[in-house]
Motif scaffolding. Structure first.
Motif, PDB file in Angstrom:
ATOM      1  N   GLU A 146       0.556 -12.573  -2.275  1.00  0.00           N
ATOM      2  CA  GLU A 146       1.129 -11.231  -2.316  1.00  0.00           C
ATOM      3  C   GLU A 146       0.549 -10.527  -3.529  1.00  0.00           C
ATOM      4  N   LYS A 184      -4.510  -9.562   7.193  1.00  0.00           N
ATOM      5  CA  LYS A 184      -4.655  -8.298   6.476  1.00  0.00           C
ATOM      6  C   LYS A 184      -6.094  -8.040   6.026  1.00  0.00           C
ATOM      7  N   GLY A 227      -3.684  -4.486   3.032  1.00  0.00           N
ATOM      8  CA  GLY A 227      -2.291  -4.454   2.632  1.00  0.00           C
ATOM      9  C   GLY A 227      -2.079  -3.659   1.353  1.00  0.00           C
ATOM     10  N   PRO A 228      -0.853  -3.670   0.828  1.00  0.00           N
ATOM     11  CA  PRO A 228      -0.566  -2.930  -0.415  1.00  0.00           C
ATOM     12  C   PRO A 228      -1.231  -3.584  -1.620  1.00  0.00           C
ATOM     13  N   ASN A 238       3.184  -4.029  -6.343  1.00  0.00           N
ATOM     14  CA  ASN A 238       4.571  -4.397  -6.084  1.00  0.00           C
ATOM     15  C   ASN A 238       5.433  -3.632  -7.070  1.00  0.00           C
ATOM     16  N   SER A 263       2.512   3.068  -6.507  1.00  0.00           N
ATOM     17  CA  SER A 263       3.060   2.077  -5.580  1.00  0.00           C
ATOM     18  C   SER A 263       4.125   2.678  -4.674  1.00  0.00           C
ATOM     19  N   ASP A 296       9.546  -3.932   5.411  1.00  0.00           N
ATOM     20  CA  ASP A 296       9.287  -2.986   4.337  1.00  0.00           C
ATOM     21  C   ASP A 296       7.907  -2.364   4.439  1.00  0.00           C
ATOM     22  N   ALA A 297       7.199  -2.625   5.520  1.00  0.00           N
ATOM     23  CA  ALA A 297       5.818  -2.127   5.624  1.00  0.00           C
ATOM     24  C   ALA A 297       5.774  -0.618   5.675  1.00  0.00           C
ATOM     25  N   GLU A 348       5.185   1.020   2.305  1.00  0.00           N
ATOM     26  CA  GLU A 348       3.975   0.727   1.559  1.00  0.00           C
ATOM     27  C   GLU A 348       3.218   2.021   1.271  1.00  0.00           C
ATOM     28  N   HIS A 349       2.504   1.991   0.163  1.00  0.00           N
ATOM     29  CA  HIS A 349       1.720   3.175  -0.184  1.00  0.00           C
ATOM     30  C   HIS A 349       0.521   3.287   0.748  1.00  0.00           C
TER      31      HIS A 349
END
Length: 679
Positions: free
Chosen positions: A422, A452, A500-501, A504, A534, A593-594, A597-598
């Motif tokens: 992550e 990802k 992905g992001p 965090n 973020s 929580d996707a 995401e930014h």
């Protein structure tokens, strides 16, 4: 009369003989010989105690201030005066005001500076004549030159003198030939006669060699520009230390040991720091720096040396303990498990990723610093393909492209060890790319991370970009119409990259708290920008919004944030997974929580500005995008960049709507003046 003259001559001759004997002439007395022998013995004993230096008289062209040149000539006096650095045939004698301008504009203006000494250009006949075209040296001319402050050699060109001084620095020869003994900070001399330089950063003292800025010439390389990187790594370790301690952390490339010493000095018993390096010189200097900071080396109990030894904390009692080992980074990472590993080699870190994921503990953190900006920033595409297995081109978002490329390489290395990641932090600045990831054990986590990794479709005409989904054609993926309105192919595939992001939010908030706690004022604005990025929000909403008052769950670990404990529910701060929560549930939670995401990548407002239009200020433009219903924030990758979930077409439409033609300001002013005249 003749007898009187002979008597006077004999008396004068006797006086000359007495003066020569008393002043140390050719025939000194026995007492003089004994005194001279004692002086020689004393000088010999001094030369054994201190390194010998060649002391010569400084040349008149080497001064510290302009007044030093003016002192050579009495400019306050009357009459004509000659230049002290030019022969009479080159510059004739003149009055004081003209000579002062001559010294300032000709000699002082083109000086070469070295350690406070300024070497002015000299026109005196100090070097051999330059031969004429016919080869006759007698009819040649003198060449202007500089006198080296270290070795007194004469060099004609200024650039050659600068290169000559750099060679002195690389060899450790920084002491002027006319100065006294070198100022070594400690009693014992440095190896090979090199003088140490003491540098203090974050309350930690380290000694550096004079050639510490040249990694090709020095093993103990130290880069002052990487201070931001060291502070970000320290804050990430401080956040992990709040979850569980003591931590076993590794600084795999110690060099001077500055990073590991900062960990041990400020986090004390919360960490068990291990500093390794393959070089004997580095290991020796790391141990000396440990003594300098009153830190005990594991296996040795020597006290603090230097003038501050008596006044240290606890009167010589070590404040922390570190382990210093001479070992290859891959070897020690294969042999021992760690909770935190930092990789900062000179260049790329891809050769050490497999060993780093081999023994990293579950929910541990790996931070990777890559300084091969030539391959990361699309300057050497062949090297990028060889090291990272990615195809990239130069784009407006090249820094984020580099960060996602490094994360993709880290994710592939973790998947080979059946581990997932992550991403907690990804920063790309001028000199480095820093990636901090948390390790999740298990093949399920590894599969989720590998999913990802996707190709990126990039339009080379308008620079629109989108991650490629499985089963889609290249031209049908991009939202722009460049492939239909322009001949040929306009889109290319880049990557594979991490989709992905990159941040965090909960981890960044705790990093900000650690930065405030340890008085790291330099990186606090950067961390605040990362938090805004973020959440894809502006700084104003970050400060006043309610998002800072919620607990964060990172990979199944309940994390306390800056809020007070009254509003938060019970939390488990042990650093382990919550009971009854499996890794699969964690992945489901991350999927839910996707939507928060930014958005990936950003647009540069200068790159997409309209010709002939005055675009609005950046902060005003962010407000306009927010009013249009888009998520928007600034980005640390580019000071003119805007991170938003709007497409490029929507971005340009808002920019065009609030841009003003340049000619309106020019025509409005005359019209207002004419109306005033008519009134």
């Amino acid at each position: 009369m003749a007898e009187l003259k002979e008597a006077d001559a004999a008396q004068l001759h006797q006086e000359d003989v007495d003066i020569k004997r008393g002043g140390g002439g050719d025939a000194p007395s026995a007492g003089d010989q004994a005194a001279e022998q004692a002086v020689k013995n004393e000088a010999a004993s001094d030369s054994d105690a201190k390194p010998s230096t060649t002391t010569t008289e400084r040349h008149v062209s080497i001064q510290t201030k302009l007044e030093g040149l003016e002192v050579l000539v009495d400019l306050n006096g009357a009459g004509r005066k000659s230049c002290p650095l030019c022969p009479e045939e080159k510059f004739k004698a003149c009055y004081s005001h003209k000579l002062r301008r001559h010294l300032q504009n000709l000699h002082w203006k083109v000086y070469v500076e070295f350690e406070g000494q300024r070497m002015c250009i000299c026109h005196l006949p100090c070097r051999n004549l330059k031969p004429s075209l016919s080869g006759d040296q007698a009819s040649g001319r003198h060449v202007a030159h500089y006198h080296c402050v270290v070795c007194s050699v004469t060099i004609a060109r200024k650039t050659d003198m600068i290169s000559h001084l750099k060679r002195h620095v690389n060899k450790g020869e920084t002491e002027a030939s006319y100065s006294g003994s070198s100022d070594v900070p400690f009693e014992e001399p440095a190896p090979s006669g090199q003088a140490y330089e003491i540098m203090k950063e974050l309350g930690t003292n380290v000694q550096l060699l004079p050639n510490h800025t040249t990694p090709q010439k020095s093993d103990t390389y130290f880069n002052r520009k990487m201070k931001t990187n060291r502070q970000l790594v320290f804050c990430s370790l401080a956040v992990l230390a709040e979850e569980r301690n003591p931590l076993e952390c590794l600084d795999a490339f110690g060099a001077t040991g500055i990073m590991g010493l900062q960990w041990a000095k400020h986090l004390r018993s919360a960490v068990k720091a291990t500093i390794t390096d393959i070089s004997d010189t580095c290991v020796k200097m790391i141990k000396e720096n440990c003594e300098l900071n009153n830190i005990r080396v594991d296996g040795g109990s020597r006290g603090l040396r230097g003038p501050e030894g008596a006044g240290g904390e606890g009167k010589g009692v070590p404040i922390a303990t570190v382990e210093v080992a001479k070992m290859d980074a891959n070897v020690i990472m294969h042999l021992r498990p760690f909770d935190y590993i930092h990789l900062d080699p000179y260049g790329t870190a891809v050769n050490y990723l497999d060993a780093a994921f081999r023994n990293i503990r579950n929910l541990g953190i790996i931070s990777v610093t890559s300084t091969d900006t030539g391959s990361l920033y699309s300057k050497s595409p062949n090297v990028t393909l060889r090291h990272y297995g990615c195809h990239i081109v130069r784009t407006e978002y090249y820094k984020e492209l580099a960060a996602r490329m490094v994360v993709a390489t880290v994710a592939r290395a973790a998947a080979r060890c059946n581990k997932g990641i992550e991403v907690l932090l990804a920063v790309a600045l001028e000199h480095f790319v820093l990636v901090v990831v948390r390790v999740l054990r298990g093949p399920t986590q590894a599969d989720e991370s590998v999913k990802k990794l996707r190709k990126l479709v990039h339009c080379q005409w308008c620079e629109e970009r989108v991650f490629l989904k499985l089963g889609n054609m290249v031209d049908d993926t991009l939202p722009c119409n460049c492939h239909g309105s322009l001949p040929g192919k306009t889109a290319v595939q880049l990557g594979p990259l991490w989709c992905g992001p990159l941040f965090n939010t909960g981890f960044l908030r705790r990093m900000l708290s650690a930065a405030v706690q340890h008085s790291m004022d330099d990186i606090q604005p950067l961390v605040k920008t990362l938090i805004c990025e973020s959440e894809c929000t502006t700084l104003k909403s970050l400060v006043h919004g309610p998002s800072a008052l919620t607990n964060q769950v990172e990979c199944g670990v309940v994390i306390k944030t800056l809020q007070s404990g009254e509003e938060s529910g019970p939390a488990d701060h042990s650093g382990k997974r919550k009971t009854g929560e499996e890794p699969g549930n964690v992945v489901k939670k991350l999927k839910s929580d996707a939507s928060l995401e930014h958005p990936a990548f950003y647009y540069s407002i200068h790159r997409h500005s309209i010709r002939g239009m005055n675009m609005p200020k950046l902060n005003k433009f962010l407000q306009y995008l927010t009013e249009a219903g888009f998520r928007v924030s600034r980005t640390h990758f580019d000071p003119t960049g805007v991170r938003t979930d709007a497409t490029l077409e929507q971005f340009k439409s808002v920019l065009t709507k609030y841009s003003v033609p340049t000619y309106t300001n020019a025509t409005a002013a005359p019209s207002s003046v004419s109306t005033e005249k008519t009134v």
